[in-house]
Write a protein that holds these residues in place. Structure first.
Motif, mmCIF file in Angstrom:
data_model
loop_
_atom_site.group_PDB
_atom_site.id
_atom_site.type_symbol
_atom_site.label_atom_id
_atom_site.label_comp_id
_atom_site.label_asym_id
_atom_site.label_seq_id
_atom_site.Cartn_x
_atom_site.Cartn_y
_atom_site.Cartn_z
ATOM 1 N N THR A 264 -64.235 39.088 -23.619
ATOM 2 C CA THR A 264 -63.050 38.477 -24.211
ATOM 3 C C THR A 264 -63.433 37.491 -25.315
ATOM 4 N N LEU B 219 -66.788 39.862 -18.057
ATOM 5 C CA LEU B 219 -65.438 40.018 -18.611
ATOM 6 C C LEU B 219 -65.084 38.850 -19.531
ATOM 7 N N VAL B 220 -65.482 37.649 -19.144
ATOM 8 C CA VAL B 220 -65.235 36.483 -20.006
ATOM 9 C C VAL B 220 -65.986 36.640 -21.316
ATOM 10 N N PHE C 28 -64.680 39.385 -28.420
ATOM 11 C CA PHE C 28 -63.540 39.966 -29.131
ATOM 12 C C PHE C 28 -62.818 38.913 -29.959
ATOM 13 N N SER C 29 -62.561 37.749 -29.362
ATOM 14 C CA SER C 29 -61.833 36.718 -30.105
ATOM 15 C C SER C 29 -62.670 36.160 -31.253
ATOM 16 N N GLY D 210 -56.026 39.854 -19.957
ATOM 17 C CA GLY D 210 -56.594 39.699 -21.301
ATOM 18 C C GLY D 210 -57.268 40.968 -21.779
ATOM 19 N N LEU D 211 -58.011 41.611 -20.898
ATOM 20 C CA LEU D 211 -58.676 42.847 -21.275
ATOM 21 C C LEU D 211 -57.686 43.981 -21.514
ATOM 22 N N ILE E 115 -56.483 43.411 -25.001
ATOM 23 C CA ILE E 115 -57.515 43.818 -25.959
ATOM 24 C C ILE E 115 -57.553 45.333 -26.089
ATOM 25 N N LEU F 219 -58.181 37.567 -16.347
ATOM 26 C CA LEU F 219 -59.095 38.266 -17.253
ATOM 27 C C LEU F 219 -58.701 39.728 -17.417
#
Length: 137
Positions: free
Chosen positions: A45, A41-42, A48-49, A116-117, A120, A113
């Motif tokens: 993220t 998951l990290v 994506f960034s 954050g997801l 996204i 997380l």
């Protein structure tokens, strides 16, 4: 000035990736399935960034506006919906996962997380679909 935002985003993504690598290397004991899931998951993220950061740098080099009214509105709408849905996420974590013998740091990391997801996911959704006219019923 705007170039620093993209560079800051890329620097932050690199720092998180480096920290994740150090964490994985420092734990010489066998990782559990949840810890592998958190690492994935990290990475999602961070990827994506980094994609967003490189896109912004490329747009700046072309002379395009990095952020327009639509992108600001998409970001607002995605953040608002992610915030609302995160209440359900934290409730599910509190009800179903907190009784398992998982360390509290992992649960908190999972929740953050997840938030954050969610952002996204909503950002991608509103970027592709668009935002309907909110003045209409």
């Amino acid at each position: 000035m705007k170039k620093t935002k993209a560079m800051l985003l890329l620097t932050l993504a690199g720092t998180v990736t480096f920290s994740l690598g150090l964490w994985l290397y420092s734990t010489m004991e066998r990782l559990t399935l949840i810890e592998y899931a958190l690492a994935i998951l990290v990475l999602i993220t961070v990827i994506f960034s980094m994609v967003i950061g490189f896109k912004r740098l490329k747009d700046e080099k072309k002379g395009l506006a990095v952020e327009d009214e639509f992108s600001r509105r998409v970001k607002q709408k995605a953040a608002a919906n992610a915030f609302i849905v995160s209440f359900y996420l934290w409730t599910m974590i509190a009800l179903f996962i907190s009784d398992a013998n998982i360390r509290s740091e992992i649960l908190i990391g999972l929740g953050i997380l997840g938030m954050g997801l969610l952002f996204i996911g909503f950002w991608i959704y509103y970027s592709k679909i668009g935002i309907s006219n909110e003045n209409q019923d």
